[in-house]
Design a protein around this motif. Structure first.
Motif, PDB file in Angstrom:
ATOM      1  N   THR A  64       0.809  -1.212   0.000  1.00 29.51           N
ATOM      2  CA  THR A  64       0.000   0.000   0.000  1.00 29.51           C
ATOM      3  C   THR A  64       0.847   1.268   0.000  1.00 29.51           C
ATOM      4  O   THR A  64       1.687   1.464   0.886  1.00 29.51           O
ATOM      5  CB  THR A  64      -0.926   0.008   1.231  1.00 29.51           C
ATOM      6  OG1 THR A  64      -1.686  -1.210   1.227  1.00 29.51           O
ATOM      7  CG2 THR A  64      -1.870   1.178   1.204  1.00 29.51           C
ATOM      8  N   THR A  66       0.982   5.306   0.460  1.00 32.18           N
ATOM      9  CA  THR A  66       0.281   6.361   1.177  1.00 32.18           C
ATOM     10  C   THR A  66       0.313   7.610   0.312  1.00 32.18           C
ATOM     11  O   THR A  66       1.402   8.115   0.022  1.00 32.18           O
ATOM     12  CB  THR A  66       0.956   6.640   2.536  1.00 32.18           C
ATOM     13  OG1 THR A  66       0.957   5.435   3.300  1.00 32.18           O
ATOM     14  CG2 THR A  66       0.252   7.751   3.288  1.00 32.18           C
ATOM     15  N   SER A 101      -0.766  -0.615  -4.458  1.00 31.89           N
ATOM     16  CA  SER A 101      -2.129  -0.099  -4.430  1.00 31.89           C
ATOM     17  C   SER A 101      -2.171   1.195  -3.627  1.00 31.89           C
ATOM     18  O   SER A 101      -1.266   1.486  -2.837  1.00 31.89           O
ATOM     19  CB  SER A 101      -3.082  -1.131  -3.827  1.00 31.89           C
ATOM     20  OG  SER A 101      -2.731  -1.387  -2.485  1.00 31.89           O
ATOM     21  N   THR A 103      -5.359   4.246  -2.091  1.00 30.63           N
ATOM     22  CA  THR A 103      -6.773   4.583  -1.931  1.00 30.63           C
ATOM     23  C   THR A 103      -6.976   6.071  -2.175  1.00 30.63           C
ATOM     24  O   THR A 103      -6.237   6.901  -1.654  1.00 30.63           O
ATOM     25  CB  THR A 103      -7.261   4.212  -0.518  1.00 30.63           C
ATOM     26  OG1 THR A 103      -7.090   2.801  -0.334  1.00 30.63           O
ATOM     27  CG2 THR A 103      -8.728   4.569  -0.318  1.00 30.63           C
ATOM     28  N   ALA A 105      -9.476   9.070  -1.495  1.00 29.29           N
ATOM     29  CA  ALA A 105     -10.557   9.438  -0.584  1.00 29.29           C
ATOM     30  C   ALA A 105     -11.527  10.434  -1.220  1.00 29.29           C
ATOM     31  O   ALA A 105     -12.724  10.402  -0.918  1.00 29.29           O
ATOM     32  CB  ALA A 105      -9.977  10.027   0.702  1.00 29.29           C
ATOM     33  N   LYS A 124      -8.461   0.142 -12.032  1.00 25.15           N
ATOM     34  CA  LYS A 124      -9.553  -0.153 -11.101  1.00 25.15           C
ATOM     35  C   LYS A 124     -10.590  -0.979 -11.851  1.00 25.15           C
ATOM     36  O   LYS A 124     -10.933  -0.669 -12.995  1.00 25.15           O
ATOM     37  CB  LYS A 124     -10.190   1.136 -10.579  1.00 25.15           C
ATOM     38  CG  LYS A 124     -11.268   0.870  -9.548  1.00 25.15           C
ATOM     39  CD  LYS A 124     -11.816   2.152  -8.970  1.00 25.15           C
ATOM     40  CE  LYS A 124     -12.850   1.772  -7.915  1.00 25.15           C
ATOM     41  NZ  LYS A 124     -13.646   2.880  -7.518  1.00 25.15           N
ATOM     42  N   PRO A 153     -13.362   8.223  -5.603  1.00 23.92           N
ATOM     43  CA  PRO A 153     -13.019   7.461  -4.401  1.00 23.92           C
ATOM     44  C   PRO A 153     -12.996   5.950  -4.667  1.00 23.92           C
ATOM     45  O   PRO A 153     -13.820   5.429  -5.417  1.00 23.92           O
ATOM     46  CB  PRO A 153     -14.130   7.835  -3.411  1.00 23.92           C
ATOM     47  CG  PRO A 153     -14.532   9.217  -3.831  1.00 23.92           C
ATOM     48  CD  PRO A 153     -14.442   9.175  -5.344  1.00 23.92           C
ATOM     49  N   GLY A 154     -12.016   5.302  -4.064  1.00 24.58           N
ATOM     50  CA  GLY A 154     -11.889   3.852  -4.195  1.00 24.58           C
ATOM     51  C   GLY A 154     -10.437   3.408  -4.128  1.00 24.58           C
ATOM     52  O   GLY A 154      -9.530   4.207  -3.936  1.00 24.58           O
ATOM     53  N   ARG A 155     -10.270   2.119  -4.285  1.00 24.13           N
ATOM     54  CA  ARG A 155      -8.951   1.482  -4.225  1.00 24.13           C
ATOM     55  C   ARG A 155      -8.467   1.265  -5.649  1.00 24.13           C
ATOM     56  O   ARG A 155      -9.213   0.770  -6.503  1.00 24.13           O
ATOM     57  CB  ARG A 155      -9.084   0.144  -3.498  1.00 24.13           C
ATOM     58  CG  ARG A 155      -7.807  -0.535  -3.218  1.00 24.13           C
ATOM     59  CD  ARG A 155      -7.372  -0.181  -1.834  1.00 24.13           C
ATOM     60  NE  ARG A 155      -6.312  -1.094  -1.430  1.00 24.13           N
ATOM     61  CZ  ARG A 155      -5.357  -0.731  -0.618  1.00 24.13           C
ATOM     62  NH1 ARG A 155      -5.340   0.472  -0.106  1.00 24.13           N
ATOM     63  NH2 ARG A 155      -4.439  -1.576  -0.279  1.00 24.13           N
ATOM     64  N   TYR A 156      -7.197   1.622  -5.909  1.00 25.88           N
ATOM     65  CA  TYR A 156      -6.597   1.514  -7.238  1.00 25.88           C
ATOM     66  C   TYR A 156      -5.308   0.705  -7.169  1.00 25.88           C
ATOM     67  O   TYR A 156      -4.642   0.663  -6.137  1.00 25.88           O
ATOM     68  CB  TYR A 156      -6.275   2.904  -7.793  1.00 25.88           C
ATOM     69  CG  TYR A 156      -7.498   3.708  -8.134  1.00 25.88           C
ATOM     70  CD1 TYR A 156      -8.010   3.731  -9.427  1.00 25.88           C
ATOM     71  CD2 TYR A 156      -8.162   4.438  -7.154  1.00 25.88           C
ATOM     72  CE1 TYR A 156      -9.142   4.465  -9.739  1.00 25.88           C
ATOM     73  CE2 TYR A 156      -9.305   5.175  -7.452  1.00 25.88           C
ATOM     74  CZ  TYR A 156      -9.783   5.189  -8.752  1.00 25.88           C
ATOM     75  OH  TYR A 156     -10.906   5.908  -9.063  1.00 25.88           O
ATOM     76  N   THR A 157      -4.971   0.079  -8.286  1.00 25.29           N
ATOM     77  CA  THR A 157      -3.694  -0.614  -8.428  1.00 25.29           C
ATOM     78  C   THR A 157      -2.811   0.236  -9.346  1.00 25.29           C
ATOM     79  O   THR A 157      -3.251   0.650 -10.418  1.00 25.29           O
ATOM     80  CB  THR A 157      -3.880  -2.016  -9.039  1.00 25.29           C
ATOM     81  OG1 THR A 157      -4.708  -2.779  -8.162  1.00 25.29           O
ATOM     82  CG2 THR A 157      -2.546  -2.723  -9.221  1.00 25.29           C
TER      83      THR A 157
END
Length: 176
Positions: A64, A66, A101, A103, A105, A124, A153-157
């Protein structure tokens, strides 16, 4: 009897009489003073955290980034990386790549800054996001490439491909 001198090659003339502009150049790049200022969103570039890139999507979920914190990512040899989406420029068997990955916000424009010309994709739900802008980092920053994406918003690779070097400094941050 008169003697005629052969003209000096241009390189010799340049070496004998360097100009101020030649002294300021290094292969077309300006000479840099130590500690050149960076804008606030890029401030962590000079103090990256070490991280090892993932080789597949499952491991990328645990690797992850940041947002706002630069990392020096140790990449993997390209043949060992299983990309969720085939990169447009995957690189060859002697290149490096990897996954991580992050995130988002808040919706907005997000920037990926890279210390080399490696290929980058933001993925995504099995689709690569379209980039909305490309550029270079500030002079003397070490940031070679910046790519902006409009993200929700969401989780991405984050996919890195076609790197000529095993280590790559990168930063994911909201774009100013």
């Amino acid at each position: 009897m008169s003697f005629r001198r052969a003209p000096l090659p241009l390189a010799m003339v340049a070496a004998l009489f360097p100009t101020a502009s030649m002294a300021q150049m290094d292969h077309g790049q300006p000479q840099c003073a130590a500690g050149a200022e960076l804008p606030a969103p890029l401030a962590s570039w000079r103090s990256p955290t070490p991280m090892r890139a993932a080789a597949d999507a499952k491991a990328a979920a645990r690797t992850t980034l940041t947002p706002g914190q630069a990392v020096t990512l140790t990449l993997r040899q390209t043949p060992t990386v299983s990309y969720p989406v085939r990169p447009a420029k995957p690189g060859g068997s002697v290149s490096y790549g990897g996954l991580a990955s992050f995130t988002v916000a808040q919706s907005g424009t997000w920037r990926v800054a890279l210390g080399s010309g490696a290929w980058v994709d933001v993925v995504k739900d099995g689709k690569a996001a379209e980039s909305v802008a490309h550029g270079h980092g500030p002079n003397c920053s070490g940031i070679r490439k910046m790519v902006d994406y409009s993200l929700h918003p969401g989780r991405y690779t984050l996919q890195i491909a076609a790197s000529g070097e095993e280590r790559l400094t990168l930063l994911v941050t909201p774009s100013p």
